[in-house]
Design an enzyme around this catalytic site. Structure first.
Site, PDB file in Angstrom:
ATOM      1  N   SER A  57     -16.416   5.600   3.966  1.00  0.00           N
ATOM      2  CA  SER A  57     -16.300   5.206   5.387  1.00  0.00           C
ATOM      3  C   SER A  57     -14.663   5.923   4.856  1.00  0.00           C
ATOM      4  O   SER A  57     -13.832   5.666   4.406  1.00  0.00           O
ATOM      5  CB  SER A  57     -16.326   4.343   4.648  1.00  0.00           C
ATOM      6  OG  SER A  57     -15.781   2.734   6.366  1.00  0.00           O
ATOM      7  N   TYR A  78     -15.982  -4.872   1.511  1.00  0.00           N
ATOM      8  CA  TYR A  78     -16.252  -3.169   2.029  1.00  0.00           C
ATOM      9  C   TYR A  78     -15.564  -2.301   1.914  1.00  0.00           C
ATOM     10  O   TYR A  78     -15.584  -1.290   1.776  1.00  0.00           O
ATOM     11  CB  TYR A  78     -17.407  -3.641   3.826  1.00  0.00           C
ATOM     12  CG  TYR A  78     -17.285  -2.198   4.241  1.00  0.00           C
ATOM     13  CD1 TYR A  78     -18.635  -1.913   4.471  1.00  0.00           C
ATOM     14  CD2 TYR A  78     -16.491  -1.752   5.098  1.00  0.00           C
ATOM     15  CE1 TYR A  78     -18.815  -0.973   4.390  1.00  0.00           C
ATOM     16  CE2 TYR A  78     -17.188   0.046   5.336  1.00  0.00           C
ATOM     17  CZ  TYR A  78     -18.702  -0.251   5.407  1.00  0.00           C
ATOM     18  OH  TYR A  78     -19.561   1.397   5.878  1.00  0.00           O
TER      19      TYR A  78
HETATM   20  P1  NAD Z   1     -28.035   1.241   8.442  1.00  0.00           P
HETATM   21  O1  NAD Z   1     -27.904  -0.108   8.726  1.00  0.00           O
HETATM   22  O2  NAD Z   1     -28.615   2.185   9.961  1.00  0.00           O
HETATM   23  O3  NAD Z   1     -28.490   1.910   7.133  1.00  0.00           O
HETATM   24  C1  NAD Z   1     -28.166   1.207   6.023  1.00  0.00           C
HETATM   25  C2  NAD Z   1     -29.630   1.583   5.511  1.00  0.00           C
HETATM   26  O4  NAD Z   1     -29.136   1.476   3.159  1.00  0.00           O
HETATM   27  C3  NAD Z   1     -31.395   1.763   5.650  1.00  0.00           C
HETATM   28  O5  NAD Z   1     -32.491   2.257   4.833  1.00  0.00           O
HETATM   29  C4  NAD Z   1     -31.231   0.056   3.853  1.00  0.00           C
HETATM   30  O6  NAD Z   1     -33.178  -0.294   4.284  1.00  0.00           O
HETATM   31  C5  NAD Z   1     -30.743   1.338   3.109  1.00  0.00           C
HETATM   32  N1  NAD Z   1     -29.730  -0.687   2.214  1.00  0.00           N
HETATM   33  C6  NAD Z   1     -29.731  -1.254   2.534  1.00  0.00           C
HETATM   34  N2  NAD Z   1     -29.199  -2.175   1.257  1.00  0.00           N
HETATM   35  C7  NAD Z   1     -30.377  -1.695   0.246  1.00  0.00           C
HETATM   36  C8  NAD Z   1     -30.321  -2.349  -0.932  1.00  0.00           C
HETATM   37  N3  NAD Z   1     -30.443  -2.826  -0.945  1.00  0.00           N
HETATM   38  N4  NAD Z   1     -31.953  -1.192  -1.265  1.00  0.00           N
HETATM   39  C9  NAD Z   1     -31.866   0.148  -1.145  1.00  0.00           C
HETATM   40  N5  NAD Z   1     -31.223   0.503   0.889  1.00  0.00           N
HETATM   41  C10 NAD Z   1     -30.849  -0.405   0.714  1.00  0.00           C
HETATM   42  O7  NAD Z   1     -26.928   1.622   8.092  1.00  0.00           O
HETATM   43  P2  NAD Z   1     -25.801   3.320   8.013  1.00  0.00           P
HETATM   44  O8  NAD Z   1     -24.539   2.986   9.522  1.00  0.00           O
HETATM   45  O9  NAD Z   1     -26.355   4.186   8.563  1.00  0.00           O
HETATM   46  O10 NAD Z   1     -24.897   3.057   6.764  1.00  0.00           O
HETATM   47  C11 NAD Z   1     -25.246   4.313   5.667  1.00  0.00           C
HETATM   48  C12 NAD Z   1     -23.771   4.784   5.392  1.00  0.00           C
HETATM   49  O11 NAD Z   1     -22.573   5.142   5.642  1.00  0.00           O
HETATM   50  C13 NAD Z   1     -23.583   3.407   4.469  1.00  0.00           C
HETATM   51  O12 NAD Z   1     -23.200   3.209   2.753  1.00  0.00           O
HETATM   52  C14 NAD Z   1     -22.356   3.255   5.534  1.00  0.00           C
HETATM   53  O13 NAD Z   1     -21.233   1.582   4.969  1.00  0.00           O
HETATM   54  C15 NAD Z   1     -21.252   3.899   5.991  1.00  0.00           C
HETATM   55  N6  NAD Z   1     -21.126   3.691   7.005  1.00  0.00           N
HETATM   56  C16 NAD Z   1     -21.373   3.459   8.274  1.00  0.00           C
HETATM   57  C17 NAD Z   1     -20.348   3.640   9.461  1.00  0.00           C
HETATM   58  C18 NAD Z   1     -20.711   3.526  11.139  1.00  0.00           C
HETATM   59  O14 NAD Z   1     -20.065   3.185  11.742  1.00  0.00           O
HETATM   60  N7  NAD Z   1     -22.125   3.192  11.215  1.00  0.00           N
HETATM   61  C19 NAD Z   1     -19.326   4.506   8.589  1.00  0.00           C
HETATM   62  C20 NAD Z   1     -18.405   4.251   8.060  1.00  0.00           C
HETATM   63  C21 NAD Z   1     -19.734   4.812   6.927  1.00  0.00           C
END
Ligand code: NAD
Length: 264
Positions: free
Chosen positions: A146, A159
């Site tokens: 991130s 985080y």
């Molecule tokens: P999201 O909530 O849409 O997806 C998260 C995924 O992780 C889902 O499939 C969920 O079921 C899974 N998950 C959560 N807890 C779990 C567990 N204990 N075991 C197995 N699976 C689990 O979120 P996203 O925005 O797509 O985020 C994905 C990644 O990208 C994360 O690591 C997040 O930190 C990172 N990220 C997101 C953003 C953003 O703005 N959305 C920005 C930077 C980084």
């Protein structure tokens, strides 16, 4: 789409939603056989499997129900993946959760959960996948970190700590395996339009009593000089590039995809 990953296999964690699902679809579209993981309603998981099948060869991918907060389940998931896919050429550590609170009020169990899922799960999965990659002399590890792996923000202590840890882990793995055909890189997105970020916008709007578009502009996008969401497809394309045949020298990097956030 060009079949740059034909014959390759991939595990994408947290791929039932958001960025992970976008990456799984992208890798399948480039010819990889993919294994999914993550939580969700049965109909959402079915839709994710269908999306990957349609992008790929039509076969529905296996879905692992492993809870990545539990190290034993991460290890079991990687054994499961070798059984289902034969071998794991590509590992995308993407699963993640968020919780916001000032440090003084931050619940211990939220700290433990975020460190377990966003950081430790990556370590356990990488450790499990390396022997097979070493034996074959090829591997691609992509960690979804991130912008918060490079800079801090208030109220995100766990985080930010976890994502900085992911960037550090990426460097160490890259250095240890620099002569092996295995690369390890981190992608550092800014705010990406997914359920995880949309929940934050809704929470800010509620707390401040403002419409969601105002909460979005004044808070999340205030950090992002581009003043727009990063799209899932942008992250997925970068992941595909990192997993491809032309990036053997690209390792140990933390690649920003944040509309200029960490440059400011
Ligand atoms: P999201 O909530 O849409 O997806 C998260 C995924 O992780 C889902 O499939 C969920 O079921 C899974 N998950 C959560 N807890 C779990 C567990 N204990 N075991 C197995 N699976 C689990 O979120 P996203 O925005 O797509 O985020 C994905 C990644 O990208 C994360 O690591 C997040 O930190 C990172 N990220 C997101 C953003 C953003 O703005 N959305 C920005 C930077 C980084």
């Amino acid at each position: 789409m060009e079949q740059t990953l034909a014959g390759r296999t991939a595990v994408v964690t947290g791929s039932t939603s958001g960025i992970g699902l976008g990456i799984a679809v992208m890798l399948a579209g480039a010819g990889a056989r993919v294994m999914l993981n993550g939580f969700g309603k049965p109909e959402d998981i079915a839709a994710a499997r269908l999306a990957v099948a349609e992008a790929g060869d039509g076969a529905e991918p296996h879905h692992s129900t492993a809870d990545l907060s539990k190290p034993a389940e991460v290890r079991a998931m990687m054994v499961e993946a070798e059984g289902v896919l034969g071998q794991v050429d590509i590992l995308v550590n993407n699963a993640g959760i968020q919780f916001t609170s000032p440090v003084k009020d931050f619940p211990e169990e939220k700290w433990d959960a975020i460190i377990a899922i966003n950081l430790s799960a990556n370590f356990h999965a990488i450790k499990a996948v390396l022997p097979g990659m070493q034996a074959r002399g090829w591997g691609r590890i992509v960690n979804i970190a991130s912008a918060h792996g490079l800079v801090g923000s208030p109220e995100k202590v766990a985080y930010v700590a976890a994502k900085h840890g992911v960037v550090g882990m990426t460097k160490v793995v890259a250095l240890e395996w620099a002569q092996s055909g295995i690369t390890c890189n981190a992608i550092c997105p800014g705010f990406v339009r997914t359920p995880l970020a949309e929940v934050q916008v809704a929470a800010i709007a509620k707390a401040k009593g403002v419409p969601e578009d105002v909460a979005l502009k004044d808070n999340l996008l205030a950090k992002q000089p581009s003043k727009r969401w990063v799209e899932v497809s942008e992250v997925a394309r970068m992941a595909l590039y990192l997993c491809g045949p032309d990036t053997g020298s690209l390792t140990g990097a933390a690649l920003s995809l944040d509309g200029g956030w960490v440059a400011s």
